[in-house]
Structure formats: C-alpha cells, structure tokens
Design an enzyme around this catalytic site. Structure first.
Site: not given
Length: 344
Positions: A154, A289, A318
């Site tokens: 991320s 995600d 995610h």
C-alpha cells in the site's frame, strides 16, 4: 480416618500453582475490561517477538527509527526490507516473517508509526520525504552494502517503488503489493476519500477519514473493507476499543500524513515514475481489494521496464497479510526463484 501423606504433599504443591493461575486469570480479566489498550499492545509485541524478530533502534539525527530484524545477512540470499502501509507498523509483517525463517528480514516502522519517532510539523512527510528517510535508515544500518530485496504494501508499496526508481543500484529486486496509486477503476473507498478531500475542510476530512477510526464501530468498518475474510470473534468491542486507544496518540500525525499522501498531486506519482524502476519487479494484488482497485496492476505492468511477475491472489482483499499470508509468501519466493518447500 487419616489422610495419605502423598495426598497432602500433592495438595500442598498444587496450591501455589492454583493461586497463581487464579491470580493471573483475574488480573488478565481486569486488564481486559479496564485497560484493553495494554492487552492489544502486549499481544502485538509478543507476536513480533514470537515471529523471531529482534526489536532494534537506530538514531538518525533527532529521529529514532525502530525495526524488527530476523536472521543474519547471507551471501547466497539477498536481505529483505519490508515497508508497511498507512497507520500500520512492523506487526503487520508477522505472518510473512514467520514464513521466511531462513532469510535475513528487516521490518521497519516508518516515521510516525509503531515505535519510531514522529516527524516535526515542518518536515517533509510526502512520498518523497519518506523515501529520503528510508534511505537514511538503509545507510545507517549498512543494508545497502549489498543489493537487497525491497518489499512494500500500500503506502509502503509506493515508497518502495519510488525508492527503487531513485536508488536502483541498491536494489536487487522489488515487490510492490497493492501500492497506493490512482487506478483506472475507482474503489468505493477511493471515491469516498476523494469526496472528503475535495471539501478542503480539515474538520470534515478528519471526521470522515476511513483510515483514522475513532470508535470501535469505525475500527470494525475499516477491518471489514480491508479484508476479504471478515474479522473473527477475537475482535470484541473491548479489543477494538483498545486498538482505538493505542492509535489515538498518532491521530494528529496520521491526519497530516493522510492529507499529504491523498492529495491529487501524489495520485499519479508512482505511475509517472514507473519507467525508472529498472530492477526486476513484481506486483502482488488482492483480487477483491476494496481500497486500491486491482486494475492498477495492469497500468504498472505496462509501464515497468522489467516487470517479471504479476500475482493476482483470489479471495483476497487489501490486507493480504491477513487474508492470504501463505499465498503471498509463495508468490515472493517464486519471484526470487527460491520456492522449494511448501509454505504454511
């Protein structure tokens, strides 16, 4: 009727154990009910230690950066540096580190996260500023004496990509896991983020920021959209409240960081720099995600000069480290050419 001597001795020996057990249980229950934040903190620290990581610190001027380290450098296997996502820390990597028992692994607490110190108000905390700090850390511990494998998820994925673009000579290979970026297809979460950012009002942004939960309900909501497999019974209201209390001292910094990273000027920074990431590259994405849509994988795959692996993991959101840690480990080891044994 006399009591056998053996029974008396057994009772005498078991009594202290029984008292200790009852005392510890009662103390744990009181702690759970009155100070759940301590329970959460102790659990996270214990999990890090049980993964095999040793907690260490390094001074960089006025800053102190904390990191977990497992194993020693090896001549036959490159070291692995792990960069976590927004508002997370080294604890996030526990499932992966446990699966990499035969490797030298370092999980860094980025500035303002975990046990690392928080940047001052006038310091650059943008993606560019984060890259500078990570590079200072790498130099301080001498990790760049040999090219290493950089892995980020991320926010950490974007930092990793920008690092590899700026310091390619230090990187053996890079793995970007659902890196923060503007994707062709917007997720519901990204749409909400853009809407609150467009208000330009700090109070509105903080109140509605999905990544800075302020109640147990908001914390559960964040876990729900981050994971494919929904949180289990472990996440009671007390535990969620403990997590909220643990994060509260960081709220001001998280808010500053969120505003910086979510700004439109940073939306395409990774995509625009992808052509400079010349080292062997890997993309890993959760197919479901809900934070950063999987459509971003195709964009980066086409722009990375040396993209060697794209792994889209099914039944995964995610938080790949929570949903499918085994699949993530396998993908990384396959990319390294070192997948020889079955990973848990």
């Amino acid at each position: 009727m006399s009591v056998p001597v053996l029974d008396v001795m057994t009772t005498t020996m078991l009594f202290p154990v029984l008292v200790t057990t009852v005392t510890v249980t009662a103390a744990s229950l009181i702690l759970y009910l009155s100070r759940p934040v301590l329970v959460v903190q102790m659990y996270m620290r214990l999990a890090v230690l049980l993964s095999g990581m040793k907690i260490q610190y390094v001074k960089l001027g006025d800053h102190s950066l904390c990191y977990g380290e497992r194993g020693r450098r090896r001549s036959d296997k490159s070291s692995i540096l792990l960069l976590h996502g927004f508002s997370a820390d080294k604890f996030m990597w526990v499932p992966l580190v446990k699966n990499l028992s035969d490797y030298h692994v370092i999980a860094l607490d980025l500035p303002g996260h975990g046990d690392s110190s928080t940047p001052k108000e006038d310091e650059d905390i943008s993606f560019t500023g984060q890259v500078v700090m990570v590079h200072q850390f790498v130099e301080a511990i001498g990790l760049n004496k040999e090219p290493f494998h950089l892995v980020g998820l991320s926010m950490g994925g974007s930092i990793a990509g920008l690092y590899a673009a700026q310091y390619p000579e230090e990187i053996e290979r890079i793995t970007m896991i659902c890196p923060a970026m503007k994707t062709p297809k917007d997720s519901e979460v990204s749409i909400k983020i853009r809407e609150i950012m467009e208000t330009g009002d700090d109070e509105t942004i903080l109140k509605n920021c999905l990544f800075i939960p302020k109640t147990p309900e908001e914390m559960m909501n964040m876990l729900n959209f981050a994971q494919f497999y929904k949180p289990n019974f472990f996440f009671t209201n007390q535990i969620l409240q403990g997590a909220i209390e643990m994060r509260k001292p960081y709220h001001r910094y998280f808010f500053r960081l969120f505003k910086s990273l979510a700004s439109w000027e940073h939306a395409f920074i990774l995509e625009n720099m992808a052509h400079k990431i010349t080292v062997p590259s890997q993309l890993i994405w959760g197919e479901q995600d809900q934070v950063i849509d999987v459509s971003g994988a195709k964009v980066l795959q086409e722009k990375l000069p040396n993209c060697q692996s794209v792994d889209i993991i099914s039944r995964c959101g995610h938080a790949i480290n929570l949903d499918r840690p085994g699949s993530k480990t396998k993908a990384i080891l396959k990319f390294r050419g070192e997948l020889r044994t079955k990973q848990s």
